[in-house]
Design a protein around this motif. Structure first.
Motif, PDB file in Angstrom:
ATOM      1  N   GLU A   1       4.440  -8.302  -1.435  1.00  0.00           N
ATOM      2  CA  GLU A   1       5.461  -8.881  -2.497  1.00  0.00           C
ATOM      3  C   GLU A   1       5.612 -10.338  -2.313  1.00  0.00           C
ATOM      4  N   LYS A   2       5.416 -11.017  -1.266  1.00  0.00           N
ATOM      5  CA  LYS A   2       5.250 -12.424  -1.042  1.00  0.00           C
ATOM      6  C   LYS A   2       4.297 -13.081  -2.177  1.00  0.00           C
ATOM      7  N   LYS A   3       3.178 -12.112  -2.299  1.00  0.00           N
ATOM      8  CA  LYS A   3       2.001 -12.875  -3.166  1.00  0.00           C
ATOM      9  C   LYS A   3       2.094 -12.245  -4.588  1.00  0.00           C
ATOM     10  N   ASN A   4       2.960 -11.408  -4.994  1.00  0.00           N
ATOM     11  CA  ASN A   4       2.935 -10.688  -6.095  1.00  0.00           C
ATOM     12  C   ASN A   4       1.540  -9.901  -6.071  1.00  0.00           C
ATOM     13  N   TYR A   5       1.359  -9.062  -4.976  1.00  0.00           N
ATOM     14  CA  TYR A   5       0.075  -8.236  -5.158  1.00  0.00           C
ATOM     15  C   TYR A   5       0.648  -6.967  -5.270  1.00  0.00           C
ATOM     16  N   VAL A   6      -0.142  -5.946  -5.109  1.00  0.00           N
ATOM     17  CA  VAL A   6      -0.041  -4.359  -4.896  1.00  0.00           C
ATOM     18  C   VAL A   6      -0.443  -3.951  -3.698  1.00  0.00           C
ATOM     19  N   VAL A   7      -0.140  -2.744  -3.094  1.00  0.00           N
ATOM     20  CA  VAL A   7      -1.008  -2.376  -1.805  1.00  0.00           C
ATOM     21  C   VAL A   7      -1.536  -1.163  -2.324  1.00  0.00           C
ATOM     22  N   MET A   8      -2.681  -1.214  -1.911  1.00  0.00           N
ATOM     23  CA  MET A   8      -3.728  -0.151  -2.208  1.00  0.00           C
ATOM     24  C   MET A   8      -3.706   0.785  -1.021  1.00  0.00           C
ATOM     25  N   GLY A   9      -3.627   2.106  -1.506  1.00  0.00           N
ATOM     26  CA  GLY A   9      -3.731   3.053  -0.376  1.00  0.00           C
ATOM     27  C   GLY A   9      -5.087   3.674  -0.088  1.00  0.00           C
ATOM     28  N   THR A  10      -5.154   4.147   1.236  1.00  0.00           N
ATOM     29  CA  THR A  10      -6.756   4.418   1.435  1.00  0.00           C
ATOM     30  C   THR A  10      -6.762   5.868   1.720  1.00  0.00           C
ATOM     31  N   SER A  11      -5.768   6.813   1.552  1.00  0.00           N
ATOM     32  CA  SER A  11      -5.844   8.047   1.876  1.00  0.00           C
ATOM     33  C   SER A  11      -6.893   8.785   0.880  1.00  0.00           C
ATOM     34  N   ASN A  12      -7.577   9.742   1.494  1.00  0.00           N
ATOM     35  CA  ASN A  12      -8.762  10.579   0.681  1.00  0.00           C
ATOM     36  C   ASN A  12      -8.127  11.857   0.470  1.00  0.00           C
ATOM     37  N   LYS A  13      -8.573  12.684  -0.552  1.00  0.00           N
ATOM     38  CA  LYS A  13      -8.204  13.831  -0.776  1.00  0.00           C
ATOM     39  C   LYS A  13      -8.147  14.803   0.311  1.00  0.00           C
ATOM     40  N   SER A  14      -9.095  14.771   1.230  1.00  0.00           N
ATOM     41  CA  SER A  14      -8.963  15.596   2.323  1.00  0.00           C
ATOM     42  C   SER A  14      -7.837  15.542   3.156  1.00  0.00           C
ATOM     43  N   GLU A  15      -7.567  14.305   3.340  1.00  0.00           N
ATOM     44  CA  GLU A  15      -6.201  14.174   4.174  1.00  0.00           C
ATOM     45  C   GLU A  15      -4.752  14.324   3.397  1.00  0.00           C
TER      46      GLU A  15
END
Length: 279
Positions: free
Chosen positions: A153-167
């Motif tokens: 939010e400080k950088k006006n970025y988004v957070v990329m998730g790293t969960s895969n389908k199995s998880e």
């Protein structure tokens, strides 16, 4: 890595994992980030295969507008940071390191002092995956995500998730922790496919061959497949066979039962029940 069992099905799946798929994911990421009017992306780099694949995809998609954040905490081992740095060096990803242990320990100690009657729990919430003290372990997972969102939010970025389908299918994520992300670029790829995509992208072999861990305890018990009670390869093959209504007799009966148990327990984990006013 891929077993002979159900070989034809896996040959079909593997053929799907190529540079074209990587390009499709990168274009999807670009579209979604643009739709949010964001300037770039943040990826939490744990040194594991999933965050490494997402980091590599993000670098290709967003160039210099990618920030890899390392968040060592109580469950972090030295190799986690080393592998995260290895990935960042390989793909020239700008990184930031935040020592979460300095935040996690005082908060955890304070929470432990709350006078509350504790119920013994032997599984991660809404799963059939065994673990000791899930409430305490989840503190650092949620603190990590809170930190990623602060930076994003400080950088006006988004957070990329790293969960895969199995998880996701098994509920092997923390609600409002690693499960709380803006988007899931590998959320429709099972773990086996993530390994294959890592090969395509050129993720370092040390990371590809590393046993998957939860990053919460930092010891030998903190291994995904020990907690699952089944290997990812077997889980993915059995799930695909169930999903395609294939003959399951080729698999061990106990393994099929375990896969169904894991999926059934986590089926509604991400759903928030909402009361509806009668019309």
């Amino acid at each position: 890595m891929i077993k002979d069992l159900n070989y034809f099905l896996w040959e079909v799946i593997i053929r799907m994992i190529d540079e074209n798929l990587a390009n499709e994911i990168q274009e999807w990421m670009q579209e979604k980030v643009e739709a949010r009017n964001a300037d770039g992306v943040v990826v939490g780099l744990s040194g594991g295969i999933d965050s490494s694949v997402v980091g590599a995809l993000a670098k290709e998609a967003f160039g210099d507008n990618v920030l890899g954040v390392m968040l060592p905490a109580n469950g972090t081992v030295t190799k986690d940071v080393e592998y995260a740095e290895l990935l960042a060096d390989k793909f020239d990803i700008e990184t930031l390191k935040v020592n979460m242990k300095e935040i996690n320990e005082p908060l955890e100690n304070r929470l432990k002092n709350i006078d509350i009657e504790e119920t013994e729990r032997n599984h991660w919430p809404q799963t059939k995956i065994p673990t000791p003290n899930p409430a305490e372990q989840n503190i650092q997972t949620r603190l990590r995500m809170m930190t990623l969102y602060y930076i994003a939010e400080k950088k006006n970025y988004v957070v990329m998730g790293t969960s895969n389908k199995s998880e996701i299918l098994t509920g092997y994520y923390t609600l409002y922790g690693d499960g709380a992300t803006d988007m899931r670029p590998i959320g429709d790829l099972n773990k086996t496919q993530v390994w294959e995509l890592a090969e395509v992208l050129g993720v370092p072999e040390e990371i590809i061959n590393r046993p998957p861990t939860g990053g919460c305890r930092g010891d030998e018990s903190d291994r995904d497949e020990k907690e699952f009670g089944i290997s990812y390869e077997d889980f993915d093959q059995i799930y695909e066979s169930i999903n395609n209504n294939d003959d399951l007799s080729k698999f061990e009966e106990g393994d099929v039962k375990r896969v169904k148990e894991l999926i059934d327990a986590a089926r509604d984990k991400s759903e928030i029940p909402t009361f509806k006013i009668a019309e």
